[in-house]
Design a protein around this motif. Structure first.
Motif, PDB file in Angstrom:
ATOM      1  N   GLY A   1     -18.140  21.189   1.103  1.00 56.35           N
ATOM      2  CA  GLY A   1     -18.158  22.031  -0.083  1.00 56.35           C
ATOM      3  C   GLY A   1     -16.904  21.822  -0.906  1.00 56.35           C
ATOM      4  N   ALA A   2     -17.074  21.505  -2.186  1.00 56.10           N
ATOM      5  CA  ALA A   2     -15.957  21.063  -3.022  1.00 56.10           C
ATOM      6  C   ALA A   2     -15.331  22.167  -3.876  1.00 56.10           C
ATOM      7  CB  ALA A   2     -16.422  19.916  -3.928  1.00 56.10           C
ATOM      8  N   MET A   3     -15.576  23.426  -3.544  1.00 60.85           N
ATOM      9  CA  MET A   3     -14.996  24.511  -4.333  1.00 60.85           C
ATOM     10  C   MET A   3     -13.472  24.513  -4.274  1.00 60.85           C
ATOM     11  SD  MET A   3     -15.718  28.633  -4.132  1.00 60.85           S
ATOM     12  CE  MET A   3     -14.733  28.893  -2.654  1.00 60.85           C
ATOM     13  N   ARG A   4     -12.920  24.111  -3.129  1.00 60.50           N
ATOM     14  CA  ARG A   4     -11.463  24.215  -2.957  1.00 60.50           C
ATOM     15  C   ARG A   4     -10.695  23.072  -3.597  1.00 60.50           C
ATOM     16  NH1 ARG A   4     -10.231  27.142   2.809  1.00 60.50           N
ATOM     17  NH2 ARG A   4     -11.818  28.754   2.626  1.00 60.50           N
ATOM     18  N   LEU A   5     -11.389  22.177  -4.261  1.00 58.85           N
ATOM     19  CA  LEU A   5     -10.699  21.111  -4.996  1.00 58.85           C
ATOM     20  C   LEU A   5     -10.302  21.611  -6.381  1.00 58.85           C
ATOM     21  CD1 LEU A   5     -12.895  18.018  -4.067  1.00 58.85           C
ATOM     22  CD2 LEU A   5     -10.903  18.960  -2.872  1.00 58.85           C
ATOM     23  N   THR A   6      -9.783  22.830  -6.433  1.00 63.00           N
ATOM     24  CA  THR A   6      -9.405  23.495  -7.676  1.00 63.00           C
ATOM     25  C   THR A   6      -8.133  24.293  -7.421  1.00 63.00           C
ATOM     26  OG1 THR A   6     -10.779  25.427  -7.128  1.00 63.00           O
ATOM     27  CG2 THR A   6     -11.812  23.682  -8.433  1.00 63.00           C
ATOM     28  N   GLY A   7      -7.672  24.978  -8.461  1.00 61.22           N
ATOM     29  CA  GLY A   7      -6.481  25.794  -8.323  1.00 61.22           C
ATOM     30  C   GLY A   7      -6.782  27.167  -7.764  1.00 61.22           C
ATOM     31  N   PRO A   8      -5.758  28.029  -7.667  1.00 62.97           N
ATOM     32  CA  PRO A   8      -5.931  29.386  -7.148  1.00 62.97           C
ATOM     33  C   PRO A   8      -6.980  30.163  -7.943  1.00 62.97           C
ATOM     34  CG  PRO A   8      -3.601  28.840  -7.336  1.00 62.97           C
ATOM     35  CD  PRO A   8      -4.354  27.730  -8.011  1.00 62.97           C
ATOM     36  N   GLY A   9      -7.790  30.935  -7.231  1.00 63.12           N
ATOM     37  CA  GLY A   9      -8.856  31.675  -7.893  1.00 63.12           C
ATOM     38  C   GLY A   9      -9.984  30.793  -8.362  1.00 63.12           C
ATOM     39  N   VAL A  10     -10.087  29.578  -7.792  1.00 66.33           N
ATOM     40  CA  VAL A  10     -11.106  28.585  -8.187  1.00 66.33           C
ATOM     41  C   VAL A  10     -10.981  28.318  -9.688  1.00 66.33           C
ATOM     42  CG1 VAL A  10     -13.484  27.846  -7.782  1.00 66.33           C
ATOM     43  CG2 VAL A  10     -12.561  29.721  -6.450  1.00 66.33           C
ATOM     44  N   TRP A  11      -9.742  28.197 -10.132  1.00 62.99           N
ATOM     45  CA  TRP A  11      -9.453  28.071 -11.569  1.00 62.99           C
ATOM     46  C   TRP A  11      -8.397  26.988 -11.779  1.00 62.99           C
ATOM     47  CZ3 TRP A  11     -11.709  29.918 -15.836  1.00 62.99           C
ATOM     48  CH2 TRP A  11     -11.015  29.858 -17.047  1.00 62.99           C
ATOM     49  N   GLY A  12      -8.682  26.082 -12.686  1.00 60.62           N
ATOM     50  CA  GLY A  12      -7.727  25.041 -13.004  1.00 60.62           C
ATOM     51  C   GLY A  12      -7.761  23.906 -11.987  1.00 60.62           C
ATOM     52  N   PRO A  13      -6.890  22.910 -12.201  1.00 58.57           N
ATOM     53  CA  PRO A  13      -6.861  21.747 -11.310  1.00 58.57           C
ATOM     54  C   PRO A  13      -6.194  22.088  -9.986  1.00 58.57           C
ATOM     55  CG  PRO A  13      -5.122  21.580 -12.931  1.00 58.57           C
ATOM     56  CD  PRO A  13      -5.930  22.795 -13.317  1.00 58.57           C
ATOM     57  N   PRO A  14      -6.414  21.269  -8.953  1.00 59.28           N
ATOM     58  CA  PRO A  14      -5.742  21.501  -7.676  1.00 59.28           C
ATOM     59  C   PRO A  14      -4.255  21.217  -7.783  1.00 59.28           C
ATOM     60  CG  PRO A  14      -6.880  19.395  -7.650  1.00 59.28           C
ATOM     61  CD  PRO A  14      -7.262  20.066  -8.943  1.00 59.28           C
ATOM     62  N   ARG A  15      -3.497  21.792  -6.867  1.00 54.51           N
ATOM     63  CA  ARG A  15      -2.053  21.546  -6.858  1.00 54.51           C
ATOM     64  C   ARG A  15      -1.757  20.079  -6.567  1.00 54.51           C
ATOM     65  NH1 ARG A  15      -1.956  26.743  -4.040  1.00 54.51           N
ATOM     66  NH2 ARG A  15      -0.963  28.323  -5.371  1.00 54.51           N
ATOM     67  N   ASP A  16      -2.587  19.469  -5.732  1.00 50.24           N
ATOM     68  CA  ASP A  16      -2.363  18.082  -5.317  1.00 50.24           C
ATOM     69  C   ASP A  16      -3.653  17.299  -5.545  1.00 50.24           C
ATOM     70  OD1 ASP A  16      -1.832  15.656  -4.082  1.00 50.24           O
ATOM     71  OD2 ASP A  16      -0.808  16.560  -2.358  1.00 50.24           O
ATOM     72  N   ARG A  17      -3.773  16.734  -6.736  1.00 49.27           N
ATOM     73  CA  ARG A  17      -5.004  16.009  -7.081  1.00 49.27           C
ATOM     74  C   ARG A  17      -5.190  14.771  -6.209  1.00 49.27           C
ATOM     75  NH1 ARG A  17      -8.066  16.372 -11.860  1.00 49.27           N
ATOM     76  NH2 ARG A  17      -9.541  14.652 -12.140  1.00 49.27           N
ATOM     77  N   ALA A  18      -4.105  14.096  -5.886  1.00 50.28           N
ATOM     78  CA  ALA A  18      -4.212  12.901  -5.058  1.00 50.28           C
ATOM     79  C   ALA A  18      -4.772  13.242  -3.684  1.00 50.28           C
ATOM     80  CB  ALA A  18      -2.852  12.228  -4.925  1.00 50.28           C
ATOM     81  N   GLU A  19      -4.362  14.376  -3.115  1.00 49.94           N
ATOM     82  CA  GLU A  19      -4.901  14.788  -1.821  1.00 49.94           C
ATOM     83  C   GLU A  19      -6.380  15.165  -1.955  1.00 49.94           C
ATOM     84  OE1 GLU A  19      -4.516  16.050   2.405  1.00 49.94           O
ATOM     85  OE2 GLU A  19      -3.805  14.457   1.065  1.00 49.94           O
ATOM     86  N   ALA A  20      -6.765  15.770  -3.064  1.00 54.55           N
ATOM     87  CA  ALA A  20      -8.171  16.102  -3.287  1.00 54.55           C
ATOM     88  C   ALA A  20      -9.022  14.832  -3.288  1.00 54.55           C
ATOM     89  CB  ALA A  20      -8.330  16.859  -4.601  1.00 54.55           C
TER      90      ALA A  20
END
Length: 289
Positions: free
Chosen positions: A28-47
């Motif tokens: 499930g790819a919901m956590r490939l985002t920022g806090p609150g499922v909002w914005g980009p992830p903190r670490d895009r390369a890790e995503a």
């Protein structure tokens, strides 16, 4: 992308979604985002690494939604995996409008659903979406109109199959009067079995059941708790116990644990090979709140 050299996810078994076979433990790819499922992830390369590692571990079912980010999850999936390997099923959803972190507003007007399908096609870089799910039923719009629009998009070749999310047995049957429903995605885990009747209905009808929030075990997994005790006896982690129990619970179960960490991903996928005995499964069955 090259095919996986080791595929522990394949130990989860297979299920057919609208004529297409996938291994039951997905991502499930919901956590490939920022806090609150909002914005980009903190670490895009890790995503990106998480997605590529998932495929190399044999995961061939990835679940996302236009509202995750919004849009960021779909965009990262394309960045990481396009051109997609053969056999990979990417499911996405629409039916929510986002106005900020942790803010979700239902919207199921047919024109909006059509717009979101077109945008997801573009973001994912595909000509047809393998599984498109109505993220929530909009109570302000007739269900037949919402499902009818998705059926029209299916007939046009823009989506291959239709699923639902957070629905009752009656809503499933109401939707099936308009179109075939191949999956249902409801919250379900060791401590939250409020959708037991929906799971049993899906099993009877051959509909895939996608439990979201699948690992939650709360106090049951705490020190000295029953899940921890079973995990210790089986030589696995409490999270792996939770996932292994789901896989054993029903042949239509398609867990999609999400994470933004490669290490956590590898732990989750290893649950496909976790061996729980009959007494352990019975003990977990008895933990329903």
């Amino acid at each position: 992308m090259s095919p996986p050299t080791s595929a522990p996810a394949h130990a989860s078994g297979e299920f057919t979604v609208a004529g297409r076979s996938v291994h039951r433990l997905g991502y499930g790819a919901m956590r490939l985002t920022g806090p609150g499922v909002w914005g980009p992830p903190r670490d895009r390369a890790e995503a990106v690494r998480v997605l590529r590692r998932a495929v190399h571990l044999g995961v061939d079912f990835i679940d996302t939604a236009d509202s995750y980010g919004p849009f960021h999850s779909e965009e990262i999936i394309r960045e990481a995996l396009h051109p997609y390997p053969d056999g990979l099923l990417i499911a996405t959803k629409a039916g929510f409008v986002r106005t900020g972190p942790n803010r979700w507003h239902t919207l199921g007007r047919p024109a909006y659903l059509r717009q979101q399908v077109e945008m997801s096609l573009r973001r994912l870089g595909v000509e047809r979406i393998g599984l498109f799910q109505l993220h929530r039923i909009d109570p302000e719009v007739p269900l037949a109109d919402q499902i009818g629009e998705l059926a029209a998009l299916r007939d046009e070749g823009k989506i291959a199959s239709i699923g639902l999310s957070e629905v009752s047995v009656r809503e499933i049957e109401d939707a099936r009067r308009t179109a075939e429903i191949v999956t249902v995605q409801n919250r379900y885990n060791l401590t939250d079995r409020g959708s037991e009747d929906v799971l049993e209905h899906c099993e009877a009808q051959g509909i895939g059941f996608i439990p979201w929030f699948p690992i939650a075990a709360g106090r049951l997994a705490g020190p000295g708790g029953p899940v921890e005790e079973i995990a210790r006896a089986a030589g696995v982690t409490p999270a792996q116990v939770s996932l292994a129990w789901l896989l054993a619970r029903s042949p239509v179960m398609l867990p999609i644990p999400g994470t933004s960490s490669v290490a956590h991903l590898e732990e989750n996928v290893a649950a496909a090979g976790a061996a729980l005995g009959g007494e352990q499964i019975a003990a977990l069955n008895a933990l329903a709140s």
